[in-house]
Write a protein that holds these residues in place. Structure first.
Motif, PDB file in Angstrom:
ATOM      1  N   THR A  66       0.832  -1.207   0.000  1.00  0.00           N
ATOM      2  CA  THR A  66       0.000   0.000   0.000  1.00  0.00           C
ATOM      3  C   THR A  66       0.863   1.252   0.000  1.00  0.00           C
ATOM      4  OG1 THR A  66      -1.755  -1.175   1.172  1.00  0.00           O
ATOM      5  CG2 THR A  66      -1.814   1.235   1.248  1.00  0.00           C
ATOM      6  N   ASP A  67       1.890   1.268   0.850  1.00  0.00           N
ATOM      7  CA  ASP A  67       2.755   2.445   0.927  1.00  0.00           C
ATOM      8  C   ASP A  67       3.575   2.634  -0.352  1.00  0.00           C
ATOM      9  OD1 ASP A  67       1.948   3.279   3.504  1.00  0.00           O
ATOM     10  OD2 ASP A  67       3.311   1.839   4.434  1.00  0.00           O
ATOM     11  N   LEU A  68       4.067   1.549  -0.938  1.00  0.00           N
ATOM     12  CA  LEU A  68       4.840   1.668  -2.174  1.00  0.00           C
ATOM     13  C   LEU A  68       3.973   2.206  -3.311  1.00  0.00           C
ATOM     14  CD1 LEU A  68       7.510   1.353  -3.673  1.00  0.00           C
ATOM     15  CD2 LEU A  68       6.889  -1.026  -4.126  1.00  0.00           C
ATOM     16  N   ALA A  69       2.777   1.667  -3.449  1.00  0.00           N
ATOM     17  CA  ALA A  69       1.875   2.148  -4.499  1.00  0.00           C
ATOM     18  C   ALA A  69       1.547   3.618  -4.288  1.00  0.00           C
ATOM     19  CB  ALA A  69       0.592   1.314  -4.524  1.00  0.00           C
ATOM     20  N   MET A  70       1.273   3.995  -3.051  1.00  0.00           N
ATOM     21  CA  MET A  70       0.948   5.385  -2.739  1.00  0.00           C
ATOM     22  C   MET A  70       2.148   6.291  -3.005  1.00  0.00           C
ATOM     23  SD  MET A  70      -0.640   6.673   0.837  1.00  0.00           S
ATOM     24  CE  MET A  70      -1.640   8.146   0.916  1.00  0.00           C
ATOM     25  N   ASP A  71       3.346   5.853  -2.593  1.00  0.00           N
ATOM     26  CA  ASP A  71       4.558   6.650  -2.785  1.00  0.00           C
ATOM     27  C   ASP A  71       4.867   6.853  -4.267  1.00  0.00           C
ATOM     28  OD1 ASP A  71       6.801   8.050  -1.647  1.00  0.00           O
ATOM     29  OD2 ASP A  71       8.066   6.350  -2.199  1.00  0.00           O
ATOM     30  N   ALA A  72       4.651   5.811  -5.074  1.00  0.00           N
ATOM     31  CA  ALA A  72       4.941   5.901  -6.507  1.00  0.00           C
ATOM     32  C   ALA A  72       3.790   6.526  -7.298  1.00  0.00           C
ATOM     33  CB  ALA A  72       5.243   4.507  -7.063  1.00  0.00           C
ATOM     34  N   GLY A  73       2.625   6.662  -6.668  1.00  0.00           N
ATOM     35  CA  GLY A  73       1.473   7.232  -7.359  1.00  0.00           C
ATOM     36  C   GLY A  73       0.878   6.293  -8.389  1.00  0.00           C
ATOM     37  N   ILE A  74       0.874   4.999  -8.065  1.00  0.00           N
ATOM     38  CA  ILE A  74       0.338   3.998  -8.992  1.00  0.00           C
ATOM     39  C   ILE A  74      -0.739   3.172  -8.299  1.00  0.00           C
ATOM     40  CG2 ILE A  74       2.454   3.878 -10.368  1.00  0.00           C
ATOM     41  CD1 ILE A  74       3.154   1.285  -8.875  1.00  0.00           C
ATOM     42  N   ALA A  75      -1.493   2.426  -9.079  1.00  0.00           N
ATOM     43  CA  ALA A  75      -2.534   1.558  -8.533  1.00  0.00           C
ATOM     44  C   ALA A  75      -1.918   0.409  -7.744  1.00  0.00           C
ATOM     45  CB  ALA A  75      -3.408   1.007  -9.658  1.00  0.00           C
ATOM     46  N   LEU A  76      -2.602  -0.012  -6.694  1.00  0.00           N
ATOM     47  CA  LEU A  76      -2.118  -1.079  -5.825  1.00  0.00           C
ATOM     48  C   LEU A  76      -1.828  -2.373  -6.590  1.00  0.00           C
ATOM     49  CD1 LEU A  76      -1.490  -1.893  -2.904  1.00  0.00           C
ATOM     50  CD2 LEU A  76      -3.902  -2.504  -2.650  1.00  0.00           C
ATOM     51  N   ASP A  77      -2.623  -2.691  -7.595  1.00  0.00           N
ATOM     52  CA  ASP A  77      -2.402  -3.941  -8.333  1.00  0.00           C
ATOM     53  C   ASP A  77      -1.106  -3.944  -9.137  1.00  0.00           C
ATOM     54  OD1 ASP A  77      -3.208  -2.204 -10.357  1.00  0.00           O
ATOM     55  OD2 ASP A  77      -4.668  -3.591 -11.212  1.00  0.00           O
ATOM     56  N   ARG A  78      -0.479  -2.791  -9.319  1.00  0.00           N
ATOM     57  CA  ARG A  78       0.804  -2.733 -10.037  1.00  0.00           C
ATOM     58  C   ARG A  78       1.970  -3.216  -9.186  1.00  0.00           C
ATOM     59  NH1 ARG A  78       2.137   2.009 -13.353  1.00  0.00           N
ATOM     60  NH2 ARG A  78       4.007   0.778 -13.669  1.00  0.00           N
ATOM     61  N   VAL A  79       1.775  -3.365  -7.880  1.00  0.00           N
ATOM     62  CA  VAL A  79       2.865  -3.801  -7.004  1.00  0.00           C
ATOM     63  C   VAL A  79       2.546  -5.166  -6.376  1.00  0.00           C
ATOM     64  CG1 VAL A  79       3.863  -1.541  -6.534  1.00  0.00           C
ATOM     65  CG2 VAL A  79       1.989  -2.365  -5.111  1.00  0.00           C
ATOM     66  N   ALA A  80       1.972  -6.042  -7.160  1.00  0.00           N
ATOM     67  CA  ALA A  80       1.656  -7.390  -6.690  1.00  0.00           C
ATOM     68  C   ALA A  80       2.313  -8.412  -7.606  1.00  0.00           C
ATOM     69  CB  ALA A  80       0.138  -7.592  -6.675  1.00  0.00           C
ATOM     70  N   GLY A  81       2.541  -9.588  -7.050  1.00  0.00           N
ATOM     71  CA  GLY A  81       3.061 -10.669  -7.875  1.00  0.00           C
ATOM     72  C   GLY A  81       4.540 -10.556  -8.150  1.00  0.00           C
TER      73      GLY A  81
END
Length: 145
Positions: A66-81
């Motif tokens: 959640t924090d990485l997606a928020m920090d990068a300004g991207i959707a949460l599903d982009r930082v999975a898998g």
């Protein structure tokens, strides 16, 4: 311009669990979770992170998805898998087997058992609890330059 990659950050769903996997399970050194004083709010990501400085100076960081997606300004599903794999270079075939056993005992899963590949490595794959793909490998003829 220098082209050095000095840090890799893995997005994780449970920071404590991932710290245990990498520190207690795989034996990587970390002082633990730092940055807890920076709490996530509606506009800012949290700062809690676990870092491991590896022997070659590379820093492996674990950061909340959640924090990485928020920090990068991207959707949460982009930082999975795991659209990539990371590699452990081992000193022997026995070390490859040991790394894979450690990963399983720590809560990971074997993705592909170790085999000798035609290009001269003995390697197998495991996934951490968040599905990040790792390859443990031993170069049968020494590490290529």
């Amino acid at each position: 311009m220098k082209t050095n990659i000095r840090a890799i950050t893995l997005a994780v769903s449970d920071l404590e669990r991932s710290l245990r996997f990498y520190r207690d399970g795989l034996g990587l050194f970390s002082p633990g979770i730092i940055g807890t004083e920076f709490v996530r709010d509606e506009q800012h990501p949290g700062g809690s992170v676990a870092m491991f400085t590896l022997d070659n100076g590379l820093i492996l960081s674990l950061y909340s998805r959640t924090d990485l997606a928020m920090d990068a300004g991207i959707a949460l599903d982009r930082v999975a898998g795991s659209p990539i794999s990371l590699g452990f270079f081992a000193d022997s075939r026995a070390d490859v087997d040991h790394i894979l056993q450690q990963a399983v005992q720590a809560g990971g899963a074997i993705v592909r058992p170790p085999v000798i590949r035609p290009w001269g490595i003995y390697a197998g794959y495991f996934a951490d609890p968040d599905g990040h793909l790792w390859e443990a490998m031993y170069f049968l003829n020494g590490i290529p330059e």
